[in-house]
Design a protein around this motif. Structure first.
Motif, short mmCIF file in Angstrom:
data_model
loop_
_atom_site.label_atom_id
_atom_site.label_comp_id
_atom_site.label_asym_id
_atom_site.label_seq_id
_atom_site.Cartn_x
_atom_site.Cartn_y
_atom_site.Cartn_z
N ARG A 75 0.91 -1.12 0.07
CA ARG A 75 -0.14 0.14 -0.13
C ARG A 75 1.07 1.19 -0.12
O ARG A 75 1.80 1.26 0.80
CB ARG A 75 -0.94 0.03 1.12
N TRP A 77 0.78 3.95 1.47
CA TRP A 77 0.97 4.75 2.72
C TRP A 77 2.12 3.95 3.45
O TRP A 77 2.80 4.52 4.04
CB TRP A 77 -0.10 4.69 3.68
N THR A 185 -4.48 5.55 10.19
CA THR A 185 -4.91 4.26 9.68
C THR A 185 -5.71 4.04 10.75
O THR A 185 -6.49 2.66 10.41
CB THR A 185 -3.76 3.58 9.22
#
Length: 186
Positions: A75, A77, A185
């Motif tokens: 991902r 991030w 998150t």
């Protein structure tokens, strides 16, 4: 030769800035210690701030390269977080020097402003790869996700650095960065 002189100027300038403070250190002092005239010094650096921040452009390139080298299926991030390890590793290698440097950046308004400008450049370097990973086109002005991710990650990095200086490095920068980025998150 030019790179050697620049390196020497930066080392002397940083030492003086830490010893005396950025605002109390003069360009003439720095020039005198390295054996240059004031005019010659300004041929190497446009401003006194440039002596402090010249390495940030290279740091930005290293972060962008590290991000691009992360696994494709990771991902974005997480890839951004891991790319910042370039900075956490260098800070762990010389924590006292890194803390002094960051403290000076945080306490000197002109340096803080220029540091922010440099980080905007980091964002510009990261956005194209983030867009590629998200499979979005930067030609569409309404596509703001790559900029939002890059800006958010850099804000987390700043928050972690501020915390690291505040706790005098007793908590590792990498841990604070994990906390900051993990907050977004949750």
């Amino acid at each position: 030769m030019r790179a050697t002189v620049r390196k020497e100027v930066v080392e002397v300038a940083l030492r003086l800035f830490v010893e005396q403070g950025f605002d109390r250190t003069t360009v003439d002092q720095i020039a005198g210690e390295v054996g240059l005239s004031r005019a010659s010094l300004f041929r190497y650096f446009g401003t006194k701030e440039d002596m402090v921040l010249q390495g940030l452009e290279e740091s930005g390139r290293q972060i962008a390269e590290e991000f691009a080298a992360r696994p494709e299926d990771e991902r974005p991030w997480e890839s951004l977080r891991r790319a910042f390890d370039v900075l956490t590793r260098s800070n762990e290698a010389a924590p006292e020097r890194a803390l002094s440097y960051l403290r000076m950046l945080q306490e000197t308004p002109s340096l803080r402003a220029r540091h922010f400008e440099k980080q905007l450049r980091w964002q510009e370097m990261l956005v194209p790869e983030i867009a590629r990973r998200l499979d979005v086109s930067l030609d569409r002005p309404e596509e703001i996700r790559p900029n939002a991710l890059a800006a958010s990650a850099l804000a987390c990095l700043d928050a972690a650095a501020t915390g690291w200086v505040a706790c005098e490095g007793t908590v590792p920068l990498a841990v604070l960065l994990d906390r900051a980025m993990g907050t977004l998150t949750e």
